[in-house]
Design a protein around this motif. Structure first.
Motif, PDB file in Angstrom:
ATOM      1  N   GLY A 115       0.831  -1.094   0.016  1.00  0.00           N
ATOM      2  CA  GLY A 115       0.101   0.109  -0.085  1.00  0.00           C
ATOM      3  C   GLY A 115       0.774   1.351   0.005  1.00  0.00           C
ATOM      4  O   GLY A 115       0.329   2.341  -0.274  1.00  0.00           O
ATOM      5  N   THR A 174      -4.874  -0.754  -3.892  1.00  0.00           N
ATOM      6  CA  THR A 174      -4.194  -1.606  -2.717  1.00  0.00           C
ATOM      7  C   THR A 174      -2.731  -1.552  -2.987  1.00  0.00           C
ATOM      8  O   THR A 174      -1.803  -1.255  -1.853  1.00  0.00           O
ATOM      9  N   VAL A 177      -1.676   3.227  -1.953  1.00  0.00           N
ATOM     10  CA  VAL A 177      -3.138   3.974  -1.803  1.00  0.00           C
ATOM     11  C   VAL A 177      -2.961   5.356  -1.986  1.00  0.00           C
ATOM     12  O   VAL A 177      -4.137   6.042  -2.394  1.00  0.00           O
ATOM     13  N   LEU A 206     -12.105   1.855  -0.294  1.00  0.00           N
ATOM     14  CA  LEU A 206     -10.597   1.780   0.362  1.00  0.00           C
ATOM     15  C   LEU A 206     -10.285   3.291   0.955  1.00  0.00           C
ATOM     16  O   LEU A 206      -9.076   3.241   1.246  1.00  0.00           O
ATOM     17  N   GLU A 209      -8.132   3.404   4.142  1.00  0.00           N
ATOM     18  CA  GLU A 209      -6.824   3.195   3.859  1.00  0.00           C
ATOM     19  C   GLU A 209      -5.926   4.426   3.642  1.00  0.00           C
ATOM     20  O   GLU A 209      -4.668   4.607   3.963  1.00  0.00           O
ATOM     21  N   LYS A 212      -2.983   5.645   6.192  1.00  0.00           N
ATOM     22  CA  LYS A 212      -1.714   4.888   6.092  1.00  0.00           C
ATOM     23  C   LYS A 212      -0.710   6.080   5.551  1.00  0.00           C
ATOM     24  O   LYS A 212       0.535   5.806   5.640  1.00  0.00           O
TER      25      LYS A 212
END
Length: 432
Positions: A115, A174, A177, A206, A209, A212
Motif C-alpha cells: 500500500g 491496494t 493507496v 478503500l 486506507e 496510512k
C-alpha cells in the motif's frame, strides 16, 4: 479481459504523432542516443506522452527502457552524460545534462506491495510494464520517431475525457493507496463528469486506507488537485462519497472554491494564477485554530502555515466599492500578497452569492488588485528614537505615542512627511 488491461497480442503502434520540440531538443536526443547505442529500445512514457498527445507543454520527461539500471548508468557515462542512481532498486536512474533532467526506468512489474512501497522485478515486456501503471492515460509509450503505443487503450480515454485505472481499480489502489488521491487529482485535470463507476466504487471502498499515508504525501496530491481546473467538482464528489472526510473534513465551501477557480482562470493580473494554498484556504470552513490544525496535519512549511492562518475565515470584506484610501490601509496592514489572496476570495464570495454579479462589482475588485500590483509598503517617517528625543522616558508611553502617530498618519493616507510627523509627535507628546 478487464477494461484498461493490455491485450495479450504483441505490442504494436496505435498511431503516430509529429515529434514535439522537447523530443528533438539536443539534450533529449543525446539521452536517447546513449540508451539505444547498442540496439536496445527506449520510449517516452507517462505524463510527457499524455501531454504531448494533448498538445500541452511538457515539464518532466520520463523514459522507459529494457536495459537494467546498471547498464543504463554505463551507457550514459560512456556518452559523457551524468547518471544519478536515484532509485536503482526500483529501476530508476536520472540523466542530467545541464539543467535538463530525464528519469529513466527499466521496464518492471510489481512482485510485492503493502500500500505504500513495492518490490519490483525487471522485465522486457512493455505490455506487462504498462499493466502495473496507475491510469490508462499514463500507460502510453512514445517512440522517439513519434510512434505511439497504447496497450491499455488510454488514447481513447484521453480523447473522451475519462480517467480509468489500469485493470482492476481495487488492485491498483491496494498496491499504492496514494493512487486514490491521484485519481481525483487526474479527474480534476482531465475528466468530464460523471466519474468512472469502477474507479469511484474502489475509492469509496478503500477510503479508510488513506490513514496510512503521511501528511507530506497527502499534501502533495491535494495541492496538485487544488490547482487543477476541476478542483471544486472533484472535492465535492469526494465529500459526497465520504472520501474527503478521511483527509480534509474541514473542506466545505465548494461553491466558493468554484467561483475562485473561475476568477483565477479568467483574470490577467500579476499574482492571479491557480494557487493551491489560496484555494485550500478558500474551501476550508475554519478559524485560525482550525487552520493551524490543518497546517500541522498536512505538514505545511512555517510560511505556508502562517499564510493559511492569515486567510482563515477570510477576514473582513472591504467590498467592491471600497475607496482607494481604505484599500491602501488594508495593504499596509496585510502586505500585498495576503491582500491579494483575500481580495480574490472576497470577489469569489460575491460571485458565489450572485451568479449575475454586476460587472461594476468585478471592476471594483480588479481595481483593488491593480493597486496591490504596484504597492510598495511605506515606512512610518518617525520611530522610537524620535519619541525619546522629546524627553519621553523609555517604557510603554513610547509605544503608545507611536501607535497614535501611526493612526494619524494612516488617516492622512500616508501623506505627511517626516517634518509633519515630527510636528504631530511633539503635539501628541505635549512638547509644544
Amino acid at each position: 479481459m478487464k477494461p484498461g488491461e493490455p491485450g495479450s497480442a504483441p505490442l504494436a503502434p496505435a498511431g503516430r504523432i509529429a515529434p514535439r520540440d522537447w523530443m528533438e531538443a539536443e539534450a533529449t536526443r543525446a539521452v536517447i542516443a546513449a540508451l539505444t547505442s547498442e540496439g536496445a529500445e527506449a520510449r517516452f512514457v507517462g505524463g510527457c506522452v499524455r501531454d504531448a498527445v494533448l498538445g500541452r507543454a511538457v515539464k518532466d520527461i520520463d523514459i522507459a527502457t529494457v536495459e537494467l539500471p546498471e547498464r543504463v548508468i554505463a551507457l550514459l557515462q560512456k556518452a559523457g552524460i551524468k547518471a544519478v542512481p536515484t532509485g536503482v532498486a526500483h529501476g530508476t536512474v536520472t540523466a542530467v545534462i545541464d539543467e535538463a533532467r530525464f528519469e529513466i526506468t527499466t521496464l518492471r512489474l510489481d512482485v510485492e506491495t503493502d500500500g505504500r512501497h513495492a518490490k519490483v522485478a525487471f522485465t522486457d515486456d512493455w505490455a506487462r510494464d504498462a499493466a502495473r501503471r496507475d491510469f490508462t492515460i499514463n500507460a502510453m509509450f512514445l517512440a522517439p520517431d513519434g510512434q505511439l503505443f497504447d496497450p491499455c487503450r488510454g488514447l481513447a480515454d484521453l480523447k473522451e475525457g475519462r480517467v480509468r485505472f489500469v485493470g482492476d481499480a481495487h488492485e491498483r489502489i491496494t498496491e499504492d493507496v496514494l493512487r486514490l488521491l491521484r485519481y481525483f487529482r487526474f479527474f480534476a485535470e482531465f475528466d468530464r463528469p460523471p466519474p468512472d463507476a469502477r474507479a469511484l466504487s474502489a475509492c469509496k471502498d478503500l477510503a479508510g486506507e488513506l490513514a496510512k499515508l503521511s501528511g507530506e504525501r497527502v499534501r502533495g496530491e491535494l495541492m496538485k488537485l487544488l490547482t487543477a481546473p476541476g478542483a471544486a467538482a472533484a472535492l465535492e464528489i469526494m465529500a459526497e462519497e465520504g472520501i474527503l472526510s478521511h483527509v480534509l473534513p474541514e473542506a466545505r465551501a465548494f461553491a466558493l472554491l468554484s467561483a475562485l477557480c473561475a476568477i483565477e482562470d479568467a483574470t490577467e493580473a500579476p499574482g492571479v494564477v491557480p494557487d493551491g494554498l489560496r484555494r485550500l484556504a478558500c474551501v476550508l470552513d475554519v478559524d485560525g485554530g482550525g487552520a493551524k490544525a490543518v497546517a500541522a496535519r498536512l505538514r505545511l512549511s512555517n510560511a505556508d502555515a502562517d499564510r493559511l492562518k492569515a486567510l482563515a475565515g477570510h477576514a473582513e470584506d472591504l467590498g467592491p466599492a471600497a475607496d482607494p484610501k481604505a484599500v491602501r490601509r488594508r495593504l499596509y496592514r496585510l502586505g500585498a500578497d495576503i491582500f491579494r489572496d483575500l481580495a480574490l476570495i472576497e470577489w469569489a464570495g460575491a460571485k458565489a452569492a450572485d451568479a449575475d454579479l454586476p460587472e461594476a462589482a468585478s471592476d471594483g475588485y480588479r481595481a483593488q488588485l491593480a493597486i496591490a500590483d504596484s504597492w510598495i509598503t511605506p515606512s512610518l517617517p518617525v520611530g522610537g528614537e524620535d519619541v525619546l528625543a522629546l524627553g519621553v522616558g523609555a517604557g510603554p508611553e513610547v509605544g503608545a505615542l507611536l501607535e497614535r502617530i501611526e493612526a494619524w498618519w494612516l488617516d492622512e493616507d500616508f501623506g505627511p512627511d517626516r517634518e509633519a510627523c515630527l510636528d504631530k509627535l511633539r503635539q501628541l507628546a505635549g512638547r509644544e
